[in-house]
Motif scaffolding. Sequence first.
Motif, PDB file in Angstrom:
ATOM      1  N   MET A   1       0.833  -1.192   0.000  1.00 26.20           N
ATOM      2  CA  MET A   1       0.000   0.000   0.000  1.00 26.20           C
ATOM      3  C   MET A   1       0.869   1.243   0.000  1.00 26.20           C
ATOM      4  N   GLY A   2       0.512   2.184  -0.815  1.00 27.88           N
ATOM      5  CA  GLY A   2       1.179   3.470  -0.809  1.00 27.88           C
ATOM      6  C   GLY A   2       2.408   3.527  -1.698  1.00 27.88           C
ATOM      7  N   GLY A   3       2.916   2.381  -2.124  1.00 25.20           N
ATOM      8  CA  GLY A   3       4.111   2.388  -2.957  1.00 25.20           C
ATOM      9  C   GLY A   3       3.736   2.351  -4.428  1.00 25.20           C
ATOM     10  N   LEU A   4       4.643   2.800  -5.266  1.00 19.29           N
ATOM     11  CA  LEU A   4       4.404   2.749  -6.703  1.00 19.29           C
ATOM     12  C   LEU A   4       5.098   1.517  -7.261  1.00 19.29           C
ATOM     13  N   SER A   5       4.343   0.653  -7.868  1.00 19.32           N
ATOM     14  CA  SER A   5       4.912  -0.547  -8.478  1.00 19.32           C
ATOM     15  C   SER A   5       5.184  -0.270  -9.953  1.00 19.32           C
ATOM     16  N   LEU A   6       5.799  -1.214 -10.605  1.00 21.68           N
ATOM     17  CA  LEU A   6       6.147  -1.065 -12.015  1.00 21.68           C
ATOM     18  C   LEU A   6       4.914  -0.823 -12.894  1.00 21.68           C
ATOM     19  N   PRO A   7       3.811  -1.547 -12.712  1.00 21.09           N
ATOM     20  CA  PRO A   7       2.626  -1.266 -13.545  1.00 21.09           C
ATOM     21  C   PRO A   7       2.092   0.159 -13.348  1.00 21.09           C
ATOM     22  N   HIS A   8       2.159   0.679 -12.118  1.00 23.71           N
ATOM     23  CA  HIS A   8       1.712   2.054 -11.876  1.00 23.71           C
ATOM     24  C   HIS A   8       2.586   3.051 -12.631  1.00 23.71           C
ATOM     25  N   LEU A   9       3.893   2.837 -12.597  1.00 20.55           N
ATOM     26  CA  LEU A   9       4.814   3.745 -13.290  1.00 20.55           C
ATOM     27  C   LEU A   9       4.608   3.696 -14.800  1.00 20.55           C
ATOM     28  N   ILE A  10       4.338   2.524 -15.352  1.00 22.92           N
ATOM     29  CA  ILE A  10       4.109   2.405 -16.799  1.00 22.92           C
ATOM     30  C   ILE A  10       2.840   3.151 -17.199  1.00 22.92           C
ATOM     31  N   VAL A  11       1.778   3.005 -16.430  1.00 23.88           N
ATOM     32  CA  VAL A  11       0.522   3.711 -16.726  1.00 23.88           C
ATOM     33  C   VAL A  11       0.741   5.219 -16.645  1.00 23.88           C
ATOM     34  N   MET A  12       1.474   5.677 -15.626  1.00 21.09           N
ATOM     35  CA  MET A  12       1.748   7.122 -15.502  1.00 21.09           C
ATOM     36  C   MET A  12       2.566   7.630 -16.682  1.00 21.09           C
ATOM     37  N   ALA A  13       3.544   6.855 -17.140  1.00 20.87           N
ATOM     38  CA  ALA A  13       4.361   7.252 -18.283  1.00 20.87           C
ATOM     39  C   ALA A  13       3.515   7.350 -19.545  1.00 20.87           C
ATOM     40  N   LEU A  14       2.588   6.401 -19.735  1.00 17.60           N
ATOM     41  CA  LEU A  14       1.710   6.450 -20.911  1.00 17.60           C
ATOM     42  C   LEU A  14       0.793   7.675 -20.862  1.00 17.60           C
ATOM     43  N   VAL A  15       0.282   8.011 -19.707  1.00 16.28           N
ATOM     44  CA  VAL A  15      -0.579   9.188 -19.566  1.00 16.28           C
ATOM     45  C   VAL A  15       0.211  10.457 -19.898  1.00 16.28           C
ATOM     46  N   VAL A  16       1.424  10.535 -19.416  1.00 16.65           N
ATOM     47  CA  VAL A  16       2.256  11.706 -19.708  1.00 16.65           C
ATOM     48  C   VAL A  16       2.537  11.801 -21.201  1.00 16.65           C
ATOM     49  N   LEU A  17       2.850  10.669 -21.848  1.00 12.25           N
ATOM     50  CA  LEU A  17       3.094  10.671 -23.294  1.00 12.25           C
ATOM     51  C   LEU A  17       1.864  11.116 -24.067  1.00 12.25           C
ATOM     52  N   VAL A  18       0.680  10.666 -23.652  1.00 10.97           N
ATOM     53  CA  VAL A  18      -0.554  11.051 -24.340  1.00 10.97           C
ATOM     54  C   VAL A  18      -0.818  12.537 -24.167  1.00 10.97           C
ATOM     55  N   LEU A  19      -0.591  13.059 -22.961  1.00  9.96           N
ATOM     56  CA  LEU A  19      -0.875  14.473 -22.698  1.00  9.96           C
ATOM     57  C   LEU A  19       0.102  15.413 -23.405  1.00  9.96           C
ATOM     58  N   PHE A  20       1.367  15.120 -23.342  1.00  9.45           N
ATOM     59  CA  PHE A  20       2.369  16.053 -23.855  1.00  9.45           C
ATOM     60  C   PHE A  20       2.903  15.680 -25.230  1.00  9.45           C
ATOM     61  N   GLY A  21       2.889  14.431 -25.585  1.00 10.52           N
ATOM     62  CA  GLY A  21       3.439  14.010 -26.862  1.00 10.52           C
ATOM     63  C   GLY A  21       4.944  13.799 -26.754  1.00 10.52           C
ATOM     64  N   ARG A  22       5.462  12.950 -27.657  1.00 11.38           N
ATOM     65  CA  ARG A  22       6.872  12.594 -27.588  1.00 11.38           C
ATOM     66  C   ARG A  22       7.781  13.778 -27.883  1.00 11.38           C
ATOM     67  N   GLY A  23       7.424  14.621 -28.808  1.00  6.86           N
ATOM     68  CA  GLY A  23       8.266  15.756 -29.185  1.00  6.86           C
ATOM     69  C   GLY A  23       8.411  16.776 -28.068  1.00  6.86           C
TER      70      GLY A  23
END
Length: 80
Positions: A1-23
């Motif tokens: 509880m309370g920790g960020l696991s690998l699946p959480h980090l991957i989902v967060m990275a995908l959300v950031v990529l969708v919001l800001f774009g790779r460029g």
Amino acid sequence: MGGLSLPHLIVMALVVLVLFGRGRISEMMGDFGKGIKSFKQGMHEEDNKPVPAPPAQIQQQQVPPAQPVSQPTSTTDQAQ
């Protein structure tokens, strides 16, 4: 509880990529890298800056005292 696991980090990275774009993320990371590089250069320049010598004390010159100025006599003062 309370920790960020690998699946959480991957989902967060995908959300950031969708919001800001790779460029935009690449541009931001490049700007971040340039900022770090200029900071390190500034720190290096501060380390290599020669230390200025302390200012020499100013020697006061002996100035002779001023001579009193004699007041000119006016003709109106003499007439009274």
